[in-house]
Design an enzyme around this catalytic site. Sequence first.
Site, PDB file in Angstrom:
ATOM      1  N   ASP A   1       0.854  -1.185   0.000  1.00 38.01           N
ATOM      2  CA  ASP A   1       0.000   0.000   0.000  1.00 38.01           C
ATOM      3  C   ASP A   1       0.899   1.247   0.000  1.00 38.01           C
ATOM      4  O   ASP A   1       1.820   1.349  -0.805  1.00 38.01           O
ATOM      5  CB  ASP A   1      -0.966  -0.065   1.194  1.00 38.01           C
ATOM      6  CG  ASP A   1      -2.019   1.026   1.195  1.00 38.01           C
ATOM      7  OD1 ASP A   1      -2.975   0.918   0.411  1.00 38.01           O
ATOM      8  OD2 ASP A   1      -1.893   1.981   1.994  1.00 38.01           O
TER       9      ASP A   1
ATOM     10  N   HIS B   1      -7.052  -6.665  -1.047  1.00 39.87           N
ATOM     11  CA  HIS B   1      -6.029  -5.645  -0.778  1.00 39.87           C
ATOM     12  C   HIS B   1      -5.077  -6.021   0.351  1.00 39.87           C
ATOM     13  O   HIS B   1      -3.899  -5.671   0.313  1.00 39.87           O
ATOM     14  CB  HIS B   1      -6.724  -4.324  -0.452  1.00 39.87           C
ATOM     15  CG  HIS B   1      -5.780  -3.192  -0.196  1.00 39.87           C
ATOM     16  ND1 HIS B   1      -5.014  -2.634  -1.197  1.00 39.87           N
ATOM     17  CD2 HIS B   1      -5.459  -2.529   0.945  1.00 39.87           C
ATOM     18  CE1 HIS B   1      -4.275  -1.663  -0.689  1.00 39.87           C
ATOM     19  NE2 HIS B   1      -4.514  -1.575   0.610  1.00 39.87           N
TER      20      HIS B   1
END
Length: 326
Positions: free
Chosen positions: A107, A302
């Site tokens: 991320d 994610h």
Amino acid sequence: MSFPDPTLVEANGLKLAVYEQGSGMPVVMCHGFPELAYSWRHQMPAIAGAGFRAIAADQRGYGRTVDASTGKIPAEIEAYDMEHLTGDMVAMLDSLGIDKAIFCGHDWGGFVVWQMPLHHPSRVAGVIGVNTPFMPRSPIDPIEAMRLTMGEDMYIVYFQKPGAADRLFGDDIAKSLRFWYRKSAVTLEDFDNAAPDAAKNLALAKLFEIPESEWGGGALLTPEEAAYYEEAFTRTGFTGGLNWYRNFTRNWERSTDLPQRVDVPCLMISAANDVVLRPELADGMEEFCPDLEKHVIADCGHWTQAEKPDELNALIIDWLTRRFSE
């Protein structure tokens, strides 16, 4: 093996909370939003067990890391630009007596690790991107580009407003963490074909208003893990992490003269169902990262470190062993 206790390391004006396991070639893991060094809890023992020195820090604005002079997270938005974030990692290496390290990031931490060889090439032995690919410098201000293509409600554009997301997500931290930390709910194909506009435009604030009973995917964290995150963000709030986003334009403005080539061994691991950092964003990386290996983890959203830890660990350790074992 339990998650280690931190050591507070003097680094770049911070008392940086650093967590370590193992010995050997250092592998520094950089977390994203809203994460912590704890987000690497499944990777650290595996990497240490493979013969490497696993290092993770609560990065600037997070966890137990504080400004050395105030004992709080840094207050100024500009204190979270890329020069500070990469500078923190270099200062940490200096304090730990490390010359070079392999940097692994997820991320926002992925943006940091891909910038490390551009800002500090002499300190980087290799780069691992988890979900986050190398992205060359945009021809226009990235915030304006996101605003034009996805609108004011797109989460990164929305995060530019100081105080807004801080209050929205800070009012009920436990709920916010339940909102973010969920397993993959849909495939990318289903998302593209059937997701509502708020989802397609990544309008997280609007999605947060949906009743919790209608959230897709299952809870990702155990009660113990959720309690760890909740305690940390109850202490710090989300402003430090949100300030990273508020430096997109500043980082773009200050990167005019940076090279856009990563000349160290690189590993890119994408997640097949990450609707934010889609696997196709890694297409063409070879132009900028000539020594590159790429993989995609199937049926994963994610939060790859927690959703598919065994698959992620296997790919990382295989590459580390082939490329860096002494």
